[in-house]
Scaffold this active site. Structure first.
Site, PDB file in Angstrom:
ATOM      1  N   LYS A   1      55.147  48.417  80.366  1.00 50.20           N
ATOM      2  CA  LYS A   1      53.825  48.876  79.859  1.00 50.20           C
ATOM      3  C   LYS A   1      52.817  48.007  79.348  1.00 50.20           C
ATOM      4  O   LYS A   1      51.742  47.682  79.333  1.00 50.20           O
ATOM      5  CB  LYS A   1      53.820  50.286  79.211  1.00 50.20           C
ATOM      6  CG  LYS A   1      54.216  51.334  80.009  1.00 50.20           C
ATOM      7  CD  LYS A   1      54.611  52.500  79.262  1.00 50.20           C
ATOM      8  CE  LYS A   1      55.212  53.660  80.024  1.00 50.20           C
ATOM      9  NZ  LYS A   1      56.035  54.724  79.451  1.00 50.20           N
TER      10      LYS A   1
ATOM     11  N   ASP B   1      48.996  60.409  78.289  1.00 55.20           N
ATOM     12  CA  ASP B   1      50.118  60.713  79.192  1.00 55.20           C
ATOM     13  C   ASP B   1      49.908  62.102  79.633  1.00 55.20           C
ATOM     14  O   ASP B   1      50.858  62.491  80.433  1.00 55.20           O
ATOM     15  CB  ASP B   1      51.392  60.808  78.130  1.00 55.20           C
ATOM     16  CG  ASP B   1      52.645  60.190  78.564  1.00 55.20           C
ATOM     17  OD1 ASP B   1      52.420  59.722  80.130  1.00 55.20           O
ATOM     18  OD2 ASP B   1      53.476  60.188  77.945  1.00 55.20           O
TER      19      ASP B   1
ATOM     20  N   GLN C   1      56.848  57.349  73.888  1.00 53.94           N
ATOM     21  CA  GLN C   1      57.683  57.170  74.674  1.00 53.94           C
ATOM     22  C   GLN C   1      58.783  58.207  74.609  1.00 53.94           C
ATOM     23  O   GLN C   1      59.434  58.584  73.506  1.00 53.94           O
ATOM     24  CB  GLN C   1      58.321  55.719  74.436  1.00 53.94           C
ATOM     25  CG  GLN C   1      59.401  55.536  75.656  1.00 53.94           C
ATOM     26  CD  GLN C   1      58.796  55.433  77.131  1.00 53.94           C
ATOM     27  OE1 GLN C   1      57.699  54.883  77.260  1.00 53.94           O
ATOM     28  NE2 GLN C   1      59.568  55.903  78.174  1.00 53.94           N
TER      29      GLN C   1
END
Ligand code: NAD
Length: 281
Positions: free
Chosen positions: A52, A119, A96
């Protein structure tokens, strides 16, 4: 059989994104900023976060990764996320997963401000998605739609079987497919006769996390298969949820593992971050 490779899709969309970021810079405007929060030392998570970071740099975003030890008190992480929520220079925040056991998933999904939730996991954003007015595209399901669109595979009026019902893939994917007027069959661990149901599908999207689950008896000849699964074999090979040898030439198109859905997820994350940055101006 058409192989639904991510590469051409990524090359095209990444070039478009780079041009848009350069355009912002040329106007003297701030480029998008992504903050990633990583707790612990999970090796797969370390790889995903570093991918990322690399890709965010490549498209010209600024970014930061905030790391915590695996035994951190969740309250410390929540306070950091709150600080990022309040920072006007941060456009997107990603926590994450997986998180260590002391974290409660249902609580964590409320921490990131919905307008920075690139997200797409906050219940407000899930609600907007399900009611047909998405603020952000859920990353992996959104990547699947970009892949299908690029290869001109329409789902309108088609029977699509989604295998899996997780919060990050199966459920939001079903919501996106319904928005595109697909007829969705959703299969999960408690489904009886899954192969029989799956065989009805024109398009199969499998995100079960079960290596080689989809075999010949699950696939109608000519069906399109999108394989979301990621497994590392003892020999270090990456494979998916489809038993590629068993389904052989039955499908008309199939996404490879690796090189299919995986890279699309980061692309959607970055596009969401760009969208968030534009909305805040
Ligand atoms: P998960 O474990 O949270 O959910 C799996 C789902 O599949 C569950 O709803 C379960 O009911 C269903 N399932 C499991 N075994 C089944 C079976 N035998 N028959 C029918 N249904 C079954 O998994 P997840 O987080 O959604 O991930 C699924 C897979 O996709 C994993 O391999 C993961 O690594 C991969 N993944 C890839 C990406 C990406 O490519 N970017 C992103 C997320 C997940």
């Amino acid at each position: 059989m058409i192989i639904l490779k991510a590469k051409p899709v990524i090359e095209k969309r990444r070039a478009e994104l780079i041009a848009k970021v350069q355009n912002l810079s040329a106007q003297g405007k701030r480029v998008p900023h992504l903050s990633v929060v990583l707790v612990g030392n999970d090796p797969a998570s370390q790889i995903y976060v570093s991918k990322k970071e690399t890709t965010a740099s490549l498209v010209g975003f600024t970014h930061e990764s905030i790391r915590f030890p695996s035994d951190v008190n969740p309250e410390l992480v929540r306070l950091k996320v709150q600080e990022l929520n309040q920072n006007p220079a941060v456009d997107g925040i990603l926590i994450q997963r997986p998180l260590p056991a002391q974290f409660q998933e249902s609580e964590v999904s409320l921490w990131v401000h919905p307008e920075k939730d690139v997200d797409c996991l906050h219940p407000e954003n899930i609600g907007l998605l399900v009611t047909g007015n998405p603020r952000f595209s859920p990353c992996t399901p959104g990547g699947i739609m970009l892949l299908l669109d690029h290869y001109e595979i329409a789902v309108q009026g088609k029977v699509v079987c989604v295998i899996g019902r997780s919060a990050i893939v199966g459920k939001p994917l079903a919501a996106l497919l319904l928005l595109r007027n697909a007829t969705v069959i959703q299969i999960h661990r408690a489904t009886q006769n899954p192969a029989e149901l799956c065989r009805l599908a024109d398009v199969i999207c499998v995100a079960a996390g079960s290596r080689g689950l989809v075999q010949e008896s699950w696939v109608k000849p000519g069906a399109v298969i999108v394989d979301v699964g990621i497994h590392r074999t003892a020999e270090g090979k990456i494979t998916g949820d489809v038993d590629v040898n068993s389904v052989a030439t039955l499908p008309s198109a199939m996404s490879p593992v690796p090189g299919g859905v995986g890279p699309m997820t980061i692309q959607v994350l970055l596009e969401n971050t760009f969208t968030s940055a534009l909305r805040k101006r």
